[in-house]
Design an enzyme around this catalytic site. Structure first.
Site, short mmCIF file in Angstrom:
data_model
loop_
_atom_site.label_atom_id
_atom_site.label_comp_id
_atom_site.label_asym_id
_atom_site.label_seq_id
_atom_site.Cartn_x
_atom_site.Cartn_y
_atom_site.Cartn_z
N ASN A 9 0.87 -1.18 0.00
CA ASN A 9 0.00 0.00 0.00
C ASN A 9 0.90 1.22 0.00
OD1 ASN A 9 -1.82 2.05 0.48
ND2 ASN A 9 -2.24 1.45 2.60
N LYS A 11 0.11 4.25 -0.22
CA LYS A 11 -0.54 5.42 0.38
C LYS A 11 -0.33 6.65 -0.52
CE LYS A 11 0.25 3.34 4.87
NZ LYS A 11 0.11 3.48 6.29
N HIS A 96 -9.44 0.88 4.87
CA HIS A 96 -8.13 1.05 5.51
C HIS A 96 -8.28 1.95 6.74
CE1 HIS A 96 -4.01 2.37 6.22
NE2 HIS A 96 -3.66 1.24 5.65
N GLU A 98 -6.70 4.37 7.87
CA GLU A 98 -6.59 5.82 7.67
C GLU A 98 -7.89 6.39 7.11
OE1 GLU A 98 -2.96 5.43 5.49
OE2 GLU A 98 -2.04 4.79 7.36
N GLU A 168 -5.44 -5.38 10.38
CA GLU A 168 -4.47 -4.32 10.59
C GLU A 168 -4.76 -3.59 11.90
OE1 GLU A 168 -2.47 -3.08 6.72
OE2 GLU A 168 -4.27 -1.88 6.88
N GLY A 174 2.15 1.95 10.73
CA GLY A 174 3.04 3.10 10.62
C GLY A 174 3.74 3.47 11.92
N SER A 214 3.31 -2.37 10.20
CA SER A 214 4.77 -2.29 10.39
C SER A 214 5.50 -3.58 10.02
CB SER A 214 5.10 -1.86 11.82
OG SER A 214 4.58 -0.58 12.08
C1 PEP Z 1 -0.77 -0.08 5.77
O1 PEP Z 1 -0.74 1.02 5.28
O2 PEP Z 1 -1.71 -0.84 5.50
C2 PEP Z 1 0.29 -0.47 6.70
C3 PEP Z 1 0.20 -1.63 7.30
O3 PEP Z 1 1.32 0.41 6.88
P1 PEP Z 1 2.73 0.10 7.62
O4 PEP Z 1 3.27 -1.17 7.02
O5 PEP Z 1 3.59 1.28 7.29
O6 PEP Z 1 2.45 -0.05 9.07
#
Ligand code: PEP
Length: 259
Positions: A9, A11, A96, A98, A168, A174, A214
């Site tokens: 992803n 973003k 997601h 966010e 997630e 993040g 992460s």
């Molecule tokens: C994501 O954006 O779905 C995500 C898991 O980000 P990160 O790997 O940076 O935590």
């Protein structure tokens, strides 16, 4: 037997030149592993078409990060499922964290998007996960149940070929704090059991459930080795081929080891 999927992803990152270069780097790094592992990248909307061109013939799939549920019309700034298909997408991320927590997307909107995407033949990757205080107060499973129940309202067992779930935890996205393999497995097991009870055991067994939060090359193998972790949704570590390709390699190694 569920094939592992490693999804990136991106973003709101990259410009056209870096998006094309990243796509090419992923395509060449993924090539030796695509016989056993599925790979997906989700760039920003403006770069879907150039990234589709960079990925052409590679076997790496293209996804969008969002979709609007109406087919067309006066929805300024939005993008329909047909437009995504036309741009070369096979997948779309929906719900997601966010979008849920920064952009305040409610459960019913997420559900409309899931149904619209599947209805048009896109593969929906429905993201679910608890906030830090929801975990610390012991509400993780209740939150996951609510997000699954509302996100999948009106989705039939026969639609599951077009569905992936991404677990997630919001506290892991993040932050550099990855869920332990045990925490991920526990949540994935719960999600799979929820699907078995709400739909049926066959659908639950075939459903891919990705872990996101992460993920790096360092912890990917331990996560992917878990019985119910079917790959990863990767944010930060998907922005450089040098970091993303080793995660694909970890998935291939886990598959080769007989998972
Ligand atoms: C994501 O954006 O779905 C995500 C898991 O980000 P990160 O790997 O940076 O935590």
């Amino acid at each position: 037997m569920r094939r592992l999927l490693v999804a990136g992803n991106w973003k709101m990152n990259t410009v056209r030149k870096t998006a094309e270069a990243l796509a090419s780097g992923v395509a060449s790094g993924a090539k030796p592993h695509l016989a056993t592992v599925d790979v997906l990248v989700c760039p920003p909307f403006p770069y879907l078409v150039p990234v589709a061109a960079a990925l052409a013939g590679s076997g790496v799939s293209l996804g969008a990060q969002n979709v609007w549920h109406e087919p067309k019309g006066a929805f300024t700034g939005e993008t329909s499922a047909d437009m995504l298909l036309d741009a070369g997408c096979s997948h779309v991320l929906i719900g997601h964290s966010e979008r849920r927590h920064v952009l305040r997307e409610p459960d019913d909107l997420i559900n409309r998007k899931v149904r619209a995407a599947i209805g048009k033949g896109l593969h929906a990757v429905l993201c679910v996960g608890e906030l830090p205080d929801e975990r610390s107060s012991g509400r993780t499973q209740a939150v996951l149940d609510r997000q699954m129940e509302s996100g999948l309202a009106g989705v039939e067992a026969g639609d599951f070929g077009k569905l992936t779930i991404a677990y997630e935890p919001v506290w892991a996205i993040g932050t550099g704090v990855t869920a332990t393999p045990e925490q991920a497995q526990q949540a994935h097991d719960h999600l799979r059991k929820w699907v078995a009870a709400r739909y049926n055991p066959e659908v639950a067994k075939a459903l891919r459930i990705l872990y996101g939060g992460s993920v790096t090359a360092k912890d990917a193998k331990n996560l992917f080795e878990q019985a119910d972790v079917d790959g990863g949704l990767v944010g930060g570590a998907s922005l450089e081929a040098e970091k993303f390709v080793p995660i694909i390699e970890a998935a291939a190694a886990v598959t080769a080891s007989g998972k």
